[in-house]
Design a protein around this motif. Sequence first.
Motif, PDB file in Angstrom:
ATOM      1  N   THR A  46      95.141  16.816 -19.015  1.00 20.33           N
ATOM      2  CA  THR A  46      95.897  15.839 -18.221  1.00 20.33           C
ATOM      3  C   THR A  46      95.692  16.096 -16.735  1.00 20.33           C
ATOM      4  N   GLN A  47      95.698  17.362 -16.354  1.00 19.11           N
ATOM      5  CA  GLN A  47      95.496  17.721 -14.948  1.00 19.11           C
ATOM      6  C   GLN A  47      94.093  17.334 -14.477  1.00 19.11           C
ATOM      7  N   ARG A  48      93.097  17.554 -15.328  1.00 17.80           N
ATOM      8  CA  ARG A  48      91.733  17.182 -14.951  1.00 17.80           C
ATOM      9  C   ARG A  48      91.587  15.667 -14.827  1.00 17.80           C
ATOM     10  N   LEU A  49      92.237  14.941 -15.709  1.00 17.10           N
ATOM     11  CA  LEU A  49      92.175  13.478 -15.620  1.00 17.10           C
ATOM     12  C   LEU A  49      92.854  12.984 -14.348  1.00 17.10           C
ATOM     13  N   ASP A  50      93.955  13.642 -13.961  1.00 20.64           N
ATOM     14  CA  ASP A  50      94.605  13.297 -12.692  1.00 20.64           C
ATOM     15  C   ASP A  50      93.674  13.587 -11.518  1.00 20.64           C
ATOM     16  N   ALA A  51      92.997  14.737 -11.591  1.00 18.24           N
ATOM     17  CA  ALA A  51      92.057  15.086 -10.523  1.00 18.24           C
ATOM     18  C   ALA A  51      90.920  14.070 -10.450  1.00 18.24           C
ATOM     19  N   PHE A  52      90.454  13.626 -11.612  1.00 18.32           N
ATOM     20  CA  PHE A  52      89.414  12.595 -11.646  1.00 18.32           C
ATOM     21  C   PHE A  52      89.923  11.310 -10.998  1.00 18.32           C
ATOM     22  N   ARG A  53      91.128  10.914 -11.361  1.00 14.59           N
ATOM     23  CA  ARG A  53      91.715   9.689 -10.792  1.00 14.59           C
ATOM     24  C   ARG A  53      91.793   9.786  -9.270  1.00 14.59           C
ATOM     25  N   GLN A  54      92.218  10.945  -8.781  1.00 14.06           N
ATOM     26  CA  GLN A  54      92.368  11.097  -7.331  1.00 14.06           C
ATOM     27  C   GLN A  54      91.031  11.214  -6.621  1.00 14.06           C
ATOM     28  N   SER A  55      90.000  11.670  -7.355  1.00  8.09           N
ATOM     29  CA  SER A  55      88.704  11.854  -6.706  1.00  8.09           C
ATOM     30  C   SER A  55      87.915  10.558  -6.589  1.00  8.09           C
ATOM     31  N   VAL A  56      88.240   9.581  -7.428  1.00  2.16           N
ATOM     32  CA  VAL A  56      87.518   8.302  -7.367  1.00  2.16           C
ATOM     33  C   VAL A  56      87.802   7.652  -6.017  1.00  2.16           C
ATOM     34  N   ASP A  57      86.795   7.570  -5.183  1.00  2.90           N
ATOM     35  CA  ASP A  57      86.977   7.106  -3.798  1.00  2.90           C
ATOM     36  C   ASP A  57      86.226   5.796  -3.580  1.00  2.90           C
ATOM     37  N   VAL A  58      86.760   4.734  -4.142  1.00  2.00           N
ATOM     38  CA  VAL A  58      86.100   3.437  -3.981  1.00  2.00           C
ATOM     39  C   VAL A  58      86.160   2.975  -2.530  1.00  2.00           C
ATOM     40  N   LEU A  59      87.218   3.343  -1.826  1.00  2.00           N
ATOM     41  CA  LEU A  59      87.316   2.936  -0.419  1.00  2.00           C
ATOM     42  C   LEU A  59      86.222   3.605   0.405  1.00  2.00           C
ATOM     43  N   GLY A  60      86.045   4.916   0.207  1.00  2.00           N
ATOM     44  CA  GLY A  60      85.012   5.624   0.959  1.00  2.00           C
ATOM     45  C   GLY A  60      83.621   5.096   0.650  1.00  2.00           C
ATOM     46  N   ALA A  61      83.374   4.794  -0.626  1.00  2.00           N
ATOM     47  CA  ALA A  61      82.067   4.269  -1.018  1.00  2.00           C
ATOM     48  C   ALA A  61      81.818   2.905  -0.400  1.00  2.00           C
ATOM     49  N   ALA A  62      82.848   2.041  -0.443  1.00  2.00           N
ATOM     50  CA  ALA A  62      82.711   0.703   0.139  1.00  2.00           C
ATOM     51  C   ALA A  62      82.482   0.783   1.645  1.00  2.00           C
ATOM     52  N   HIS A  63      83.240   1.657   2.293  1.00  2.00           N
ATOM     53  CA  HIS A  63      83.124   1.783   3.749  1.00  2.00           C
ATOM     54  C   HIS A  63      81.732   2.294   4.137  1.00  2.00           C
ATOM     55  N   ALA A  64      81.258   3.320   3.431  1.00  2.00           N
ATOM     56  CA  ALA A  64      79.956   3.900   3.764  1.00  2.00           C
ATOM     57  C   ALA A  64      78.844   2.864   3.591  1.00  2.00           C
ATOM     58  N   TYR A  65      78.919   2.072   2.526  1.00  2.00           N
ATOM     59  CA  TYR A  65      77.862   1.080   2.288  1.00  2.00           C
ATOM     60  C   TYR A  65      77.870  -0.005   3.366  1.00  2.00           C
ATOM     61  N   ILE A  66      79.037  -0.571   3.621  1.00  2.00           N
ATOM     62  CA  ILE A  66      79.093  -1.690   4.578  1.00  2.00           C
ATOM     63  C   ILE A  66      78.804  -1.205   5.994  1.00  2.00           C
ATOM     64  N   PHE A  67      79.262  -0.010   6.328  1.00  2.00           N
ATOM     65  CA  PHE A  67      78.964   0.517   7.656  1.00  2.00           C
ATOM     66  C   PHE A  67      77.448   0.701   7.819  1.00  2.00           C
ATOM     67  N   GLY A  68      76.799   1.213   6.777  1.00  2.00           N
ATOM     68  CA  GLY A  68      75.350   1.382   6.842  1.00  2.00           C
ATOM     69  C   GLY A  68      74.627   0.048   6.975  1.00  2.00           C
ATOM     70  N   LEU A  69      75.132  -0.985   6.276  1.00  2.00           N
ATOM     71  CA  LEU A  69      74.508  -2.297   6.337  1.00  2.00           C
ATOM     72  C   LEU A  69      74.701  -2.942   7.714  1.00  2.00           C
ATOM     73  N   LEU A  70      75.940  -2.875   8.218  1.00  2.00           N
ATOM     74  CA  LEU A  70      76.227  -3.525   9.499  1.00  2.00           C
ATOM     75  C   LEU A  70      75.669  -2.749  10.682  1.00  2.00           C
ATOM     76  N   ARG A  71      75.349  -1.495  10.473  1.00  2.00           N
ATOM     77  CA  ARG A  71      74.763  -0.705  11.554  1.00  2.00           C
ATOM     78  C   ARG A  71      73.485  -1.383  12.070  1.00  2.00           C
ATOM     79  N   LYS A  72      72.678  -1.879  11.130  1.00  2.00           N
ATOM     80  CA  LYS A  72      71.446  -2.576  11.528  1.00  2.00           C
ATOM     81  C   LYS A  72      71.764  -3.818  12.357  1.00  2.00           C
ATOM     82  N   CYS A  73      72.827  -4.523  11.921  1.00  2.00           N
ATOM     83  CA  CYS A  73      73.238  -5.734  12.632  1.00  2.00           C
ATOM     84  C   CYS A  73      73.627  -5.418  14.077  1.00  2.00           C
TER      85      CYS A  73
END
Length: 1010
Positions: free
Chosen positions: A804-831
């Motif tokens: 249960t603790q590992r599953l909680d750690a997995f849930r907290q580690s999933v960083d969709v915000l960080g992934a989204a930010h890194a991708y869009i920042f990299g894309l718009l950097r060229k712009c």
Amino acid sequence: MAETSNNGTMPPQGRAKKQKHDTSRDSAETTSFAWDIAEDKSIAERIALKETAVENAVAHVDQLTDLLEQHADDAGAPPPLKAALKSWIAEADETLQSHRNFQVLVGVVGQTGVGKTSLLNAMLGEYELLPSGHERAATAVCCKVAWNYDMEPGHECRAEVFFQDLSEIKLQILGTLQAIKSMVSIANDTSYLKEDERINDTAVAAAEAKHGMDKIRAVWNLDEADIRRSVLACGNEEKLADMAQTILQTNPSLINVLKTRQIELRGATGEDLAKQIKPYLDATTSVLGGSDIAMWPLICNVNVYIRSEILRHGICLVDLPGVGDAVESRVKVASDFHKKLEVTMIVAAIQRAADERTTLRLLNDSQEMRARLTAGTNQHAFGVVLTKMDDLDINSYVKRSRAAEHDHYVQKHMADMKAAQEKIASIIGSEKFIEKANKRLASQLKKLKRKLKTDAGTANGGATDKEIKGVKSTIESGEHQIGSLREDAKPFQGIVDNAMLHLRHWATVTRNTAVAERMQEGFVRRQRRTTVDGDLEEPEHVSTLAVHATSSQAFWRLRNGNDSNLSFPTERYTGVPQMIQWICKATAERREKHLDVTIQRLLQCMNSIDNWSKTCQSDLRINVDYKGLQEALKQEGKQLLADSAKELRELFAEITSVDPFENLATAKRKFRPRAKIIASRWHLKFPEDETSKVTLRWNSYLAVVKRKGGPYSPAANPDIEYDWIPKLYRPIILDMSASINHSVNTKIPALWDKRKANVKQALEAHFKKLTEVAQSFDATLSHHLDERKSDVVTNRKLIFSQITQRLDAFRQSVDVLGAAHAYIFGLLRKCFEYMETEITGQKSYLRRREYVEQFVGRRATDIFNGTVKAMSDDYKKKKKVLKSDLEQLADELVKRVSTGVFLFIDNLLGDCTTSDKLTVQSRVQDTLAAWRKDWQSPKVAEHMLLKDVRIPPELLEEDLKARKAAARKKKNDEDDSDDDDSSDESSDESSDDESDETAKVKTEGDTNNE
């Protein structure tokens, strides 16, 4: 079976014994512990019991470890026993270390000057441990405060200070020099068609230059005029870089300190540490290399370790700046902390928070999206602390408050106060009448005294003197009446003061409630607001916002014993204890899960060493192939590993089948028009406010372009942060938040709930097989092994808690915000790079705006697909970590079970005749008996979660009386102290006089003798 030699096939004569366990001692498995029978209690009661249980266990485990280390190092101990004991020691040490390493991060964010640092110090109970942010030096440094486990004397309070990298510091110096050179270039540039553009560009460069020069002046004590002259003499960028390197090397001693990358500070008290840490967090200077320098511009982050009660059980307070800093290392530290926060406290002055726009902007886009993603699991993820609640004009607030008109409590005290004020006014009127009469009599007395001089020696002199005495008597009578009137007024003044205290408290509480309700309504309304294309955002879970009001100033006045404001009679009224309790509640679920794992691991340690150390009696012989039994048990351990690994592999396969990124057609269709509208507003100051058309200031706009659309905080006002990129992926996150939330926080835990029965069955089957193996060697062995059936339950509870603790750690580690930010920042950097270099000159502002709109509009589908892929890749990456964690748990399970079984068998069949082993076993049992007693009947101190620390809706008379009594006692003590000082002074003076007199007599005697 035939007896064999002493090479391991068969125990020697001394150990070939059937051992009967002594039942005179309570065993772990038959004992009911307080924490184990508390499941029907509230979470607050459970945590109090479990925290006490862990604290009690630590001392006993340390004692057991010392005993077993000595025996494991004994040359006479068999190698298998040594290995088993060392395995036990390693498991116990790792359990305690894991407990010490456990941290629940509580982020504290807020603008400069709102009282954030004062609040932190109040919650920590350390006055001015962290310097208040009156100067902006401290605002950019991340500061984490955690519990200090260093027990060495003089190390009660510690701090780790981390410096920026030398190359990073050099880049900042170079940026300042470039800004200074740009100011001159802009002034001499003849290509400007509009003077306003020149003025704006100059302002940008000047702000950057001033911000950088403040740091250069603070660190290297260099004159700004000299720097400017040297910059103008540099012909190219290479020479500017050389100049930056020269400035950096101005103080060699400083370079040596920076190369260490970190230093550690220690103190016996918070006050000692505060003095040492101050130069690294504010503008305080210190001498280094013969120069006074300020260190704050060179700091990356600071970790503080103290023994404050709020930190005792894993809570860590993190003072977080914004992410718009120009220093990349600081930005990275802050960003990493933001991803790991369990709770975020947003600190705002109550006067500012009452403003609607401030309320809406308290949570930035990233925080709001994170709240949406965790809404189903942690309703306490965000809270607002309103500071300076005592800053209130009571009279005007009560007069204009509609609530006061219909509040019986307020009307009663206002009526009491009005009646008392009327009485006081009447008394004052009488007092003034008598004072006026006495004034006339005093004037008459002067005339009579002059007349007496004239009438002296005449027949009228006696009459005048008599008249004077009469006037004096009348004046004295009037003064006596005034004194009596003033005494009569005191009770009525007391009524007025008491009423004002109650009204002040009512007004404070009422204002707190009103502002909190307004903020909560605004927070809910923001979650359900209409999107730019007219859709209504309707989240699956609407997050609530906890709002608490505090007064750190009142808290410290009370704590330091110098508070004359009786409207805060106890610390409870300041709101600080309530804030501490809220943090404890907000982190309670996570902390309880950690405690469950820790206690189960400790219980397993208790059981396994109890198996080995129980007292035995050799009344029967057992002839067993000892080596063959060990090998058979080892094979069963391998089978358990295979079975448990199989179950966890199947669990992982089921988890892998959960895809939160499916059914995206609707979200993709909606994104294109939304993205185009969002892109059209990137140049606005408040892009999220559809009614606002206020554009970014020119220098901020240029800074955002220079940062490729990334976050920016103006040097002149670091509290303001522009971060446009999250607004672009916000629609994607919000449309997918329900799916992500449901998948990660509901589906996956449900899969584990279904799989629990299989894991339980595997453990029970393993134990049954162990019993059968033991019986095949000797029937009596299976009987003794059956006595340890409760170990299966312990291991099952432990593995369940760990998964249960590992599953909680997995849930907290999933960083969709960080992934989204890194991708869009990299894309718009060229712009933005293209805009900065290719779109310049006349009308570049409008052309850049159009280019961003076209860029996002053309690539909306690519942006959506790329963002989803980035989030999905992060999800898959974290699943690989989860797979590794589950495999590790299977290994640990087998290792624990095998160690426990071996220690048990060693106790049954091992050599019990050596005095060292018997002594160690006896001492182990004594320690276990004390441990069990502590767990059975723990002495639980009053826990913060169980206290009533709410600010009372009305001022309680008993609190007022107690506070007044304390104030009187303090005054009496001070008066007594003054009297003692006066007495000492008088005694000293008397002694001096006696000495002088003695000297005088002696001198006279000497003279007479002569």
